[in-house]
Design a protein around this motif. Sequence first.
Motif, PDB file in Angstrom:
ATOM      1  N   TYR A  94       2.439   4.288 -10.886  1.00 41.60           N
ATOM      2  CA  TYR A  94       1.121   4.495 -10.015  1.00 41.60           C
ATOM      3  C   TYR A  94       0.105   5.207 -11.622  1.00 41.60           C
ATOM      4  O   TYR A  94      -1.342   4.611 -11.229  1.00 41.60           O
ATOM      5  CB  TYR A  94       1.240   4.841  -8.873  1.00 41.60           C
ATOM      6  CG  TYR A  94       0.537   4.768  -7.831  1.00 41.60           C
ATOM      7  CD1 TYR A  94       0.046   4.508  -6.976  1.00 41.60           C
ATOM      8  CD2 TYR A  94      -0.826   7.043  -7.856  1.00 41.60           C
ATOM      9  CE1 TYR A  94      -1.937   4.372  -6.468  1.00 41.60           C
ATOM     10  CE2 TYR A  94      -2.001   6.484  -7.010  1.00 41.60           C
ATOM     11  CZ  TYR A  94      -1.931   5.877  -6.673  1.00 41.60           C
ATOM     12  OH  TYR A  94      -2.711   5.862  -5.328  1.00 41.60           O
ATOM     13  N   ASP A 114       0.893  -1.723  -0.085  1.00 46.05           N
ATOM     14  CA  ASP A 114      -0.248  -0.099   0.314  1.00 46.05           C
ATOM     15  C   ASP A 114       0.972   1.255  -0.043  1.00 46.05           C
ATOM     16  O   ASP A 114       2.031   1.245  -0.332  1.00 46.05           O
ATOM     17  CB  ASP A 114      -1.032  -0.155   1.210  1.00 46.05           C
ATOM     18  CG  ASP A 114      -2.067  -1.095   1.218  1.00 46.05           C
ATOM     19  OD1 ASP A 114      -2.760  -1.704   0.157  1.00 46.05           O
ATOM     20  OD2 ASP A 114      -2.160  -1.574   2.513  1.00 46.05           O
ATOM     21  N   LEU A 115       0.376   2.230  -0.235  1.00 45.53           N
ATOM     22  CA  LEU A 115       0.503   3.831   0.011  1.00 45.53           C
ATOM     23  C   LEU A 115       1.598   3.546   1.375  1.00 45.53           C
ATOM     24  O   LEU A 115       0.923   3.601   2.507  1.00 45.53           O
ATOM     25  CB  LEU A 115      -0.010   4.953  -0.312  1.00 45.53           C
ATOM     26  CG  LEU A 115      -0.308   4.924  -2.203  1.00 45.53           C
ATOM     27  CD1 LEU A 115      -1.750   6.026  -1.898  1.00 45.53           C
ATOM     28  CD2 LEU A 115       0.946   5.254  -2.899  1.00 45.53           C
ATOM     29  N   THR A 152       7.636   8.829  -8.687  1.00 44.88           N
ATOM     30  CA  THR A 152       6.317   9.468  -9.266  1.00 44.88           C
ATOM     31  C   THR A 152       5.203  10.102 -10.090  1.00 44.88           C
ATOM     32  O   THR A 152       5.084   9.395 -11.255  1.00 44.88           O
ATOM     33  CB  THR A 152       4.640   9.594  -7.513  1.00 44.88           C
ATOM     34  OG1 THR A 152       5.649   8.463  -6.511  1.00 44.88           O
ATOM     35  CG2 THR A 152       3.694   9.561  -7.750  1.00 44.88           C
ATOM     36  N   TRP A 159       4.333  -0.018  -7.717  1.00 48.39           N
ATOM     37  CA  TRP A 159       2.472  -1.098  -8.393  1.00 48.39           C
ATOM     38  C   TRP A 159       3.091  -1.586 -10.250  1.00 48.39           C
ATOM     39  O   TRP A 159       2.356  -1.062 -11.208  1.00 48.39           O
ATOM     40  CB  TRP A 159       2.269   0.419  -8.873  1.00 48.39           C
ATOM     41  CG  TRP A 159       1.966   1.387  -7.461  1.00 48.39           C
ATOM     42  CD1 TRP A 159       2.630   2.526  -6.962  1.00 48.39           C
ATOM     43  CD2 TRP A 159       1.521   1.822  -6.504  1.00 48.39           C
ATOM     44  NE1 TRP A 159       2.717   2.434  -5.430  1.00 48.39           N
ATOM     45  CE2 TRP A 159       1.703   2.315  -5.349  1.00 48.39           C
ATOM     46  CE3 TRP A 159       0.011   0.263  -6.199  1.00 48.39           C
ATOM     47  CZ2 TRP A 159       0.306   1.586  -3.895  1.00 48.39           C
ATOM     48  CZ3 TRP A 159      -0.502   0.417  -5.200  1.00 48.39           C
ATOM     49  CH2 TRP A 159      -1.032   0.939  -4.689  1.00 48.39           C
TER      50      TRP A 159
END
Length: 138
Positions: free
Chosen positions: A76, A33-34, A59, A103
């Motif tokens: 992501y 998870d984040l 990101t 991701w």
Amino acid sequence: MKLYANNVGETEKIATAFAKTLKPGDCISLEGDLGAGKTAFTKALANAIGIQAEVVSPTYAYMNDYEGKLYHFDFYRLSSGEDAEALGLTDYFYANAICVFEWACNVWDVIPENTQRIIIEKTGETSRAFTFEKELNL
């Protein structure tokens, strides 16, 4: 194989030990998870292989290149392998460097078959559980 870290220092020790098992061309998928600690793990791994630069989350850049030794990807914001290919990101997957994917599930259809998966679970404020897909001699 599952390992536990109670704090950032222990996470760094796990990443450092894991880094010793890697060679150029290896690919790793960090899953969680984040805020699970994917970038923190990558920072420690990069340091263990001799990268001096500050490792930051890719990101918004999608990929950061660290001295041609490590490519750190964040998928992501992508929705398919086709997106990764259109951006030219897949060209780096087969270079003579270690690739770390965050991701990867978003682009799994283009991720190299031999990619090692590591699942990171946040078990407390600073504690984490690391599940390695393959048995390792750490």
